[in-house]
Write an enzyme that holds these catalytic residues in place. Sequence first.
Site, mmCIF file in Angstrom:
data_model
loop_
_atom_site.group_PDB
_atom_site.id
_atom_site.type_symbol
_atom_site.label_atom_id
_atom_site.label_comp_id
_atom_site.label_asym_id
_atom_site.label_seq_id
_atom_site.Cartn_x
_atom_site.Cartn_y
_atom_site.Cartn_z
ATOM 1 N N ASP A 97 0.695 -1.136 -0.186
ATOM 2 C CA ASP A 97 -0.058 -0.023 0.072
ATOM 3 C C ASP A 97 0.943 1.322 -0.119
ATOM 4 O O ASP A 97 0.429 2.342 0.372
ATOM 5 C CB ASP A 97 -0.819 0.039 1.296
ATOM 6 N N CYS A 121 -16.885 9.457 1.165
ATOM 7 C CA CYS A 121 -16.687 8.262 2.054
ATOM 8 C C CYS A 121 -15.914 8.723 3.399
ATOM 9 O O CYS A 121 -15.164 9.289 3.405
ATOM 10 C CB CYS A 121 -15.700 7.390 1.304
ATOM 11 N N CYS A 163 -13.979 4.106 8.763
ATOM 12 C CA CYS A 163 -15.411 3.630 8.958
ATOM 13 C C CYS A 163 -15.467 2.145 8.255
ATOM 14 O O CYS A 163 -15.090 1.886 7.246
ATOM 15 C CB CYS A 163 -16.513 4.548 7.765
ATOM 16 N N CYS A 189 -21.119 -6.938 5.276
ATOM 17 C CA CYS A 189 -21.170 -8.209 4.107
ATOM 18 C C CYS A 189 -21.379 -9.434 4.909
ATOM 19 O O CYS A 189 -20.746 -9.868 5.643
ATOM 20 C CB CYS A 189 -19.584 -8.340 3.790
#
Length: 385
Positions: free
Chosen positions: A145, A225, A252, A259
């Site tokens: 990342d 977001c 968040c 899911c």
Amino acid sequence: MPDDRQSEKERKRRESLTLFIRSEAKAAGFDLCRITQPDGIPEARDRLDAYLDAGYHGTMDWMADTRERRGDPHALWGEVRSIVVFGMNYGPDEDPRDVLEKSDKAAISVYARHRDYHDVIKGRLKDIATRFAARSGEDVKVFVDTAPVMEKPLAAAAGLGWQGKHTNLVSRTYGSWLFLGSMFTTAELEPDAPEIDHCGSCRACLDSCPTAAFPAPYQLDARRCISYLTIEHKGSIDPELRPLIGNRIYGCDDCLAACPWNKFAREASEAKLKAREDLREPSIAFLLSLDDAAFRSFFSGSPIKRIGRDRFIRNVLIAAGNSGDAGLGAECRELAKDSSPIVRAMAVWALSRLMETGEFATFAAQRKNESDESVLDEWRLAGVS
């Protein structure tokens, strides 16, 4: 035939190196390890272009600046032949949305309650890469990342999971709770089959978003977001979105936690990935008291430290303003005198929601001269000229 012998030798070498990397991944504590090829994400470039052209990346200009390398692994490193993608489970042992009902507490994203995953994963990947390079004689590069690598499409191509409608990776065995890392190598390895999409007609993740940040399934507008707003965004947060943020002060988890595939996920077992108890439900009042030195000390080793004290306190003040707890007024009044304009601005907003009209008017009349335009904007928003 000489060619047949050479081909068989290469096949055995590929198999041997593939088995070796899988064994090393398991020994290092990774829960998943799959392999893809650099041309395994042909659609990624067009999807990235569409995302950037729509402006969904907000102020993350680095995404546009690295567009060429991000959209094609060969553009990042021309010699790469195989890409190994690693997954580490960080599934929580409780529903992270429970804290949202506690207005005096702050909600911190599950991933940020641990030691910074960049450090944990990259250290392990470097160890694996060193041993793999010594065994194979090939070149390697590892990424977590921190480089223009589209890890989620690569993970889907390698078979770790699929990108769900919330755009995050979903695994049949770990749900939406996976840290990802990758190793690029010049070695030829045996690729795995990609995973197919198992979302079906479900839209639980989309419907759970507090700020309606999904303009369509598989599309995320970062500008709405909460994770982007509380972590990546450096300036003032849209006043219309602030009430929707609630007590979420860093990230968040709503779309991840919603899911249904999480029912198959297991709680993270690695000791280094266990959440800090003091980051599960810290009090808003305590966090408001942190000056720069205390902030750095309290969040030592945490990814939260990277955004800095001022931006963090901005987030906490939004939570304070949403709490309805007038008892936080004293901390907010003190922060209205802070040296940071973004902190002063959010303190004004929080106080305008926590104080009675008359009390706020008295406080406004007593304020000292303010020259920063962003803070003046908040006074005007609160009805004070």
